[in-house]
Write a protein that holds these residues in place. Structure first.
Motif, PDB file in Angstrom:
ATOM      1  N   SER A 196       0.837  -1.361   0.167  1.00  0.00           N
ATOM      2  CA  SER A 196       0.078   0.067   0.033  1.00  0.00           C
ATOM      3  C   SER A 196       0.871   1.363   0.114  1.00  0.00           C
ATOM      4  O   SER A 196       0.363   2.276  -0.302  1.00  0.00           O
ATOM      5  CB  SER A 196      -0.935   0.015   1.264  1.00  0.00           C
ATOM      6  OG  SER A 196      -0.184  -0.206   2.348  1.00  0.00           O
ATOM      7  N   ASP A 197       2.109   1.046   0.646  1.00  0.00           N
ATOM      8  CA  ASP A 197       2.971   2.408   0.587  1.00  0.00           C
ATOM      9  C   ASP A 197       4.217   2.049  -0.473  1.00  0.00           C
ATOM     10  O   ASP A 197       4.492   0.999  -0.594  1.00  0.00           O
ATOM     11  CB  ASP A 197       3.676   2.685   2.066  1.00  0.00           C
ATOM     12  CG  ASP A 197       2.338   3.148   2.677  1.00  0.00           C
ATOM     13  OD1 ASP A 197       1.502   3.680   2.314  1.00  0.00           O
ATOM     14  OD2 ASP A 197       2.422   2.301   4.021  1.00  0.00           O
ATOM     15  N   ASP A 198       5.029   3.005  -0.499  1.00  0.00           N
ATOM     16  CA  ASP A 198       5.941   2.879  -1.471  1.00  0.00           C
ATOM     17  C   ASP A 198       7.110   1.877  -0.886  1.00  0.00           C
ATOM     18  O   ASP A 198       7.189   2.027   0.467  1.00  0.00           O
ATOM     19  CB  ASP A 198       6.472   4.468  -1.846  1.00  0.00           C
ATOM     20  CG  ASP A 198       8.049   4.275  -2.927  1.00  0.00           C
ATOM     21  OD1 ASP A 198       7.843   3.412  -3.542  1.00  0.00           O
ATOM     22  OD2 ASP A 198       8.420   5.483  -3.006  1.00  0.00           O
ATOM     23  N   VAL A 199       7.816   1.160  -1.305  1.00  0.00           N
ATOM     24  CA  VAL A 199       9.024   0.384  -1.027  1.00  0.00           C
ATOM     25  C   VAL A 199      10.114   0.420  -1.940  1.00  0.00           C
ATOM     26  O   VAL A 199       9.889   1.034  -3.246  1.00  0.00           O
ATOM     27  CB  VAL A 199       8.465  -1.121  -0.892  1.00  0.00           C
ATOM     28  CG1 VAL A 199       7.358  -1.072   0.195  1.00  0.00           C
ATOM     29  CG2 VAL A 199       8.069  -1.601  -2.307  1.00  0.00           C
ATOM     30  N   SER A 200      11.409  -0.200  -1.402  1.00  0.00           N
ATOM     31  CA  SER A 200      12.445  -0.128  -2.332  1.00  0.00           C
ATOM     32  C   SER A 200      12.262  -1.039  -3.664  1.00  0.00           C
ATOM     33  O   SER A 200      11.567  -2.018  -3.440  1.00  0.00           O
ATOM     34  CB  SER A 200      13.600  -0.443  -1.619  1.00  0.00           C
ATOM     35  OG  SER A 200      13.756  -1.813  -1.317  1.00  0.00           O
TER      36      SER A 200
ATOM     37  N   GLU B 203      19.984  -4.339 -10.514  1.00  0.00           N
ATOM     38  CA  GLU B 203      21.076  -3.501  -9.911  1.00  0.00           C
ATOM     39  C   GLU B 203      21.743  -2.752 -11.037  1.00  0.00           C
ATOM     40  O   GLU B 203      22.067  -1.591 -11.127  1.00  0.00           O
ATOM     41  CB  GLU B 203      22.186  -4.034  -8.990  1.00  0.00           C
ATOM     42  CG  GLU B 203      21.474  -4.513  -7.707  1.00  0.00           C
ATOM     43  CD  GLU B 203      21.401  -3.176  -6.597  1.00  0.00           C
ATOM     44  OE1 GLU B 203      21.383  -1.911  -7.198  1.00  0.00           O
ATOM     45  OE2 GLU B 203      21.343  -3.398  -5.336  1.00  0.00           O
ATOM     46  N   PRO B 204      22.182  -3.497 -11.961  1.00  0.00           N
ATOM     47  CA  PRO B 204      23.072  -2.949 -13.070  1.00  0.00           C
ATOM     48  C   PRO B 204      22.253  -1.938 -13.909  1.00  0.00           C
ATOM     49  O   PRO B 204      22.873  -0.771 -14.380  1.00  0.00           O
ATOM     50  CB  PRO B 204      23.814  -4.041 -13.998  1.00  0.00           C
ATOM     51  CG  PRO B 204      22.961  -5.233 -13.748  1.00  0.00           C
ATOM     52  CD  PRO B 204      22.460  -5.063 -12.172  1.00  0.00           C
TER      53      PRO B 204
ATOM     54  N   ALA C 293      19.424  -0.574  -5.547  1.00  0.00           N
ATOM     55  CA  ALA C 293      18.166  -1.133  -5.417  1.00  0.00           C
ATOM     56  C   ALA C 293      17.441  -1.044  -4.007  1.00  0.00           C
ATOM     57  O   ALA C 293      16.051  -0.922  -3.769  1.00  0.00           O
ATOM     58  CB  ALA C 293      18.044  -2.568  -5.858  1.00  0.00           C
ATOM     59  N   ALA C 294      18.195  -1.232  -2.911  1.00  0.00           N
ATOM     60  CA  ALA C 294      17.797  -1.405  -1.442  1.00  0.00           C
ATOM     61  C   ALA C 294      17.262   0.142  -1.338  1.00  0.00           C
ATOM     62  O   ALA C 294      16.716   0.241  -0.184  1.00  0.00           O
ATOM     63  CB  ALA C 294      18.894  -1.805  -0.780  1.00  0.00           C
ATOM     64  N   GLU C 295      17.698   1.034  -1.996  1.00  0.00           N
ATOM     65  CA  GLU C 295      17.243   2.397  -1.403  1.00  0.00           C
ATOM     66  C   GLU C 295      16.465   3.117  -2.186  1.00  0.00           C
ATOM     67  O   GLU C 295      15.724   4.178  -1.807  1.00  0.00           O
ATOM     68  CB  GLU C 295      18.672   3.219  -1.318  1.00  0.00           C
ATOM     69  CG  GLU C 295      19.740   2.690  -0.224  1.00  0.00           C
ATOM     70  CD  GLU C 295      20.871   3.299  -0.176  1.00  0.00           C
ATOM     71  OE1 GLU C 295      21.276   4.276  -0.953  1.00  0.00           O
ATOM     72  OE2 GLU C 295      21.863   2.876   0.671  1.00  0.00           O
ATOM     73  N   LEU C 296      16.262   3.031  -3.655  1.00  0.00           N
ATOM     74  CA  LEU C 296      15.487   3.468  -4.493  1.00  0.00           C
ATOM     75  C   LEU C 296      14.284   3.075  -4.613  1.00  0.00           C
ATOM     76  O   LEU C 296      13.842   2.114  -4.233  1.00  0.00           O
ATOM     77  CB  LEU C 296      16.181   3.465  -6.008  1.00  0.00           C
ATOM     78  CG  LEU C 296      17.382   3.718  -6.098  1.00  0.00           C
ATOM     79  CD1 LEU C 296      18.114   3.446  -7.600  1.00  0.00           C
ATOM     80  CD2 LEU C 296      17.436   5.240  -6.192  1.00  0.00           C
TER      81      LEU C 296
END
Length: 470
Positions: free
Chosen positions: A139-143, A162-163, A173-176
């Motif tokens: 329901s909310d934004d995630v990485s 990732e590339p 990818a863990a932060e975006l």
């Protein structure tokens, strides 16, 4: 509208150039001044000579399937120079070899058979990806890593997603944000809860006569922003840093331009801030503190592009395609390499017996990689290219272009952050912001941002003129 109308655009990158061009189109009697702190317009669209040929040392291609970029190029007289990449394939340097890059939606495989044939994943990773777990849409934004990893496994994230993200954002990818940084992945949920299946359906239903994905310019994309500001009603002032802006009575704005010991105080009827998030936040802090605070939350990644010119016999193999991406888990310094003289026909012709290639280095949080002098960066790139494609022997030429703080990071919650910035800016009529920090880092998105800011300013000035006439 009065001929005395003056609009200041702070920042001479593509967003600022576009805003200036749109303003003079919307307000024919206005004069627009672009203030650029460096010695040239264009920002990250820049070119220089390498191996006797002027090449792009920033972005070298733009999306062709969005209309803004190719339309702008045509509008400013560059339509006849529009070109498309040669029909060559890209690769992935992983598991000790250059392997065919399987078709995907931003790393989400769209063909399990092609994924298997590419052998970019281990057997375990492929079995996990093929499972394609149906996970409920959050329901909310995630990485991006969370969204894709829960469905297809960590190896798909590490090796494929990732590339591709690294090439666009130089991020992780863990932060975006999946919603902001990978909207094509996020949109797959509309087709069902299994994203690889949705990607395959999307690929199968796509028209077969689609135009090329990317476009460039014969001679390089660096030409675009220069052509955009080539207009009699646009005044470009380079080496002119705007230090302060402040509101004046009757809706006008003052600007302090230049060094502290020789600053000018100027006035404008409206201002467009087309600068990165940090300098925009500093300029906005007195007038729009809420927007300034939110802008300070947007981080940037630094990167460098190393362009090399070598003889054809110095490359053992691998330059038959357009280039290759490198997953971060491989532990290499370069994150991608492009065989530019193979990718672009015009460049291949002008390079003659030389091969022009470029390697990009640097991801978010890896500033230490870039804390080397130019010679060390060139040697680092050459070492990785030696292992990947057998590059050997002396270089004919080399160039290092550093982009410090060049790419905004669309971290989780970015869309809401941008929405709140817009709400805060609405309380400052005659002031607008644009650029890559907001609604997309690609060239068409940046052009759209510049146009939207110009339209906001034009609407404001036209309304003010109408009120004055009444």
């Amino acid at each position: 509208m009065s001929s005395s109308v003056h609009v200041a655009v702070v920042g001479g990158g593509l967003a600022g150039a576009t805003a200036a061009r749109e303003l003079v189109a919307r307000l024919p009697d206005a004069v627009v001044t672009v203030y650029e702190s460096t010695d040239h317009v264009g920002g990250k669209l820049a070119g220089t000579e390498v191996g006797g040929v002027v090449v792009d040392v920033g972005a070298e291609s733009m999306l062709n399937r969005r209309p803004e970029a190719v339309a702008l190029a045509t509008d400013v007289g560059l339509g006849e120079r529009l070109v498309h990449p040669e029909p060559v394939t890209a690769a992935l340097w992983t598991r000790g070899a250059l392997r065919s890059l399987p078709p995907s939606v931003m790393g989400v495989p769209s063909s399990m058979s092609a994924l298997a044939e590419s052998r970019v994943l281990s057997r375990t990773g492929f079995v996990r990806a093929r499972t394609d777990l149906p996970v409920p849409t959050p329901s909310d934004d995630v990485s991006v890593a969370s969204y894709v990893g829960r469905r297809l496994g960590r190896e798909v994230v590490d090796v494929l997603v990732e590339p591709l993200l690294g090439g666009v954002y130089a991020g992780h990818a863990a932060e975006l944000s999946v919603q902001a940084a990978a909207p094509a992945i996020w949109a797959l949920h509309r087709r069902g809860s299994r994203i690889a299946h949705a990607a395959a359906e999307q690929s199968a239903s796509a028209p077969r006569d689609l135009p090329p994905v990317f476009a460039g310019l014969d001679g390089g994309l660096w030409q675009l922003p220069r052509a955009v500001v080539d207009h009699p009603s646009i005044v470009v002032r380079t080496l002119s840093t705007v230090r302060e802006i402040a509101p004046l009575p009757e809706g006008r704005w003052s600007l302090v331009v230049g060094p502290a010991n020789a600053a000018e105080r100027l006035e404008a009827d409206a201002v467009v801030l087309a600068t990165p998030a940090a300098p925009t936040a500093r300029l906005l802090a007195p007038a729009v503190p809420v927007a300034a605070r939110l802008l300070r939350e947007i981080d940037y990644a630094s990167m460098a592009i190393v362009t090399l010119a070598v003889r054809r016999d110095q490359v053992a193999s691998g330059t038959g395609g357009s280039g290759f991406l490198v997953p971060p888990v491989e532990g290499r310094a370069i994150k991608a390499a492009t065989f530019s003289s193979t990718k672009w026909g015009w460049l291949g012709e002008r390079a003659g017996d030389l091969v022009i290639m470029r390697a990009s280095l640097g991801r978010a949080g890896e500033e230490h990689v870039l804390q080397r002098d130019d010679a060390e960066l060139v040697a680092t790139a050459v070492a990785d290219l030696r292992d990947a494609i057998g590059l050997h022997g002396p270089l004919a030429d080399a160039h290092v272009q550093r982009w410090g703080g060049g790419l905004p990071q669309y971290t989780v919650g970015h869309l809401r952050r941008v929405e709140q910035i817009g709400e805060a800016m609405a309380g400052a009529p005659g002031l607008a912001v644009c650029g890559a920090a907001y609604g997309g880092v690609g060239i068409p998105a940046v052009i759209a941002s510049g146009r939207a800011a110009a339209q906001t300013i034009a609407d404001h000035l036209e309304s003010a003129d109408q009120r004055e006439a009444e």
